[in-house]
Design a protein around this motif. Structure first.
Motif, short mmCIF file in Angstrom:
data_model
loop_
_atom_site.label_atom_id
_atom_site.label_comp_id
_atom_site.label_asym_id
_atom_site.label_seq_id
_atom_site.Cartn_x
_atom_site.Cartn_y
_atom_site.Cartn_z
N LEU A 20 0.85 -1.19 0.00
CA LEU A 20 0.00 0.00 0.00
C LEU A 20 0.89 1.24 0.00
O LEU A 20 2.05 1.18 0.40
N PRO A 21 0.36 2.39 -0.45
CA PRO A 21 1.19 3.60 -0.53
C PRO A 21 1.85 3.96 0.80
O PRO A 21 1.18 4.04 1.83
N VAL A 70 -7.43 7.88 -2.50
CA VAL A 70 -6.13 7.54 -3.07
C VAL A 70 -5.79 8.54 -4.17
O VAL A 70 -6.61 8.81 -5.05
N SER A 107 -2.90 10.94 -0.98
CA SER A 107 -3.60 9.76 -0.46
C SER A 107 -3.77 9.88 1.05
O SER A 107 -2.83 10.26 1.76
N LEU A 158 -6.17 0.02 -5.77
CA LEU A 158 -4.90 -0.15 -6.47
C LEU A 158 -4.99 -1.28 -7.49
O LEU A 158 -4.29 -1.27 -8.49
N ARG A 203 -8.82 0.63 -10.59
CA ARG A 203 -8.98 2.06 -10.32
C ARG A 203 -10.42 2.56 -10.39
O ARG A 203 -10.68 3.72 -10.15
#
Length: 120
Positions: free
Chosen positions: A20-21, A42, A61, A91, A94
């Protein structure tokens, strides 16, 4: 109580293998849509401001959790896992903004991995 950002980083490593980011911010926020206790946005994928047509897309995000969740024990962490599943689903596809099959499969994967075991 551990900070939301630190807990996000721990859960990301443990249950998402760090996919994940990493620059995602998790914060307490009372400014939520009516009836909501948490929300995930996000960068470049989800609309953040529905007052415009088309809605403005997020420039960063983040996950927001309502501060009332602090008083609800494990529900804050359950909400964090819930929103992290939205991020993971987004992710992968989208165009997913709901509680569809991809999100449900993320939740089921977390359950099988034991993420909720100590919370229930």
């Amino acid at each position: 109580m551990i900070s939301l950002n630190r807990r996000y980083a721990q859960l990301n490593r443990t249950y998402y293998m760090g996919k994940l980011p990493k620059d995602l911010t998790v914060r307490w926020s009372a400014s939520m849509e009516r009836g909501a206790f948490s929300a995930a946005h996000v960068h470049g994928l989800t609309p953040c401001d529905h007052r415009y047509d088309p809605p403005k897309v997020c420039t960063h995000s983040y996950i927001r959790i309502h501060p009332d969740m602090k008083r609800m024990g494990v529900f804050a962490e359950m909400s964090l896992l819930h929103e992290m599943s939205h991020v993971a689903a987004l992710l992968g596809d989208r165009h997913l903004l709901d509680h569809g099959d991809r999100w449900k499969s993320e939740i089921l994967r977390l359950v099988k991995a034991g993420a909720y075991y100590s919370l229930l």
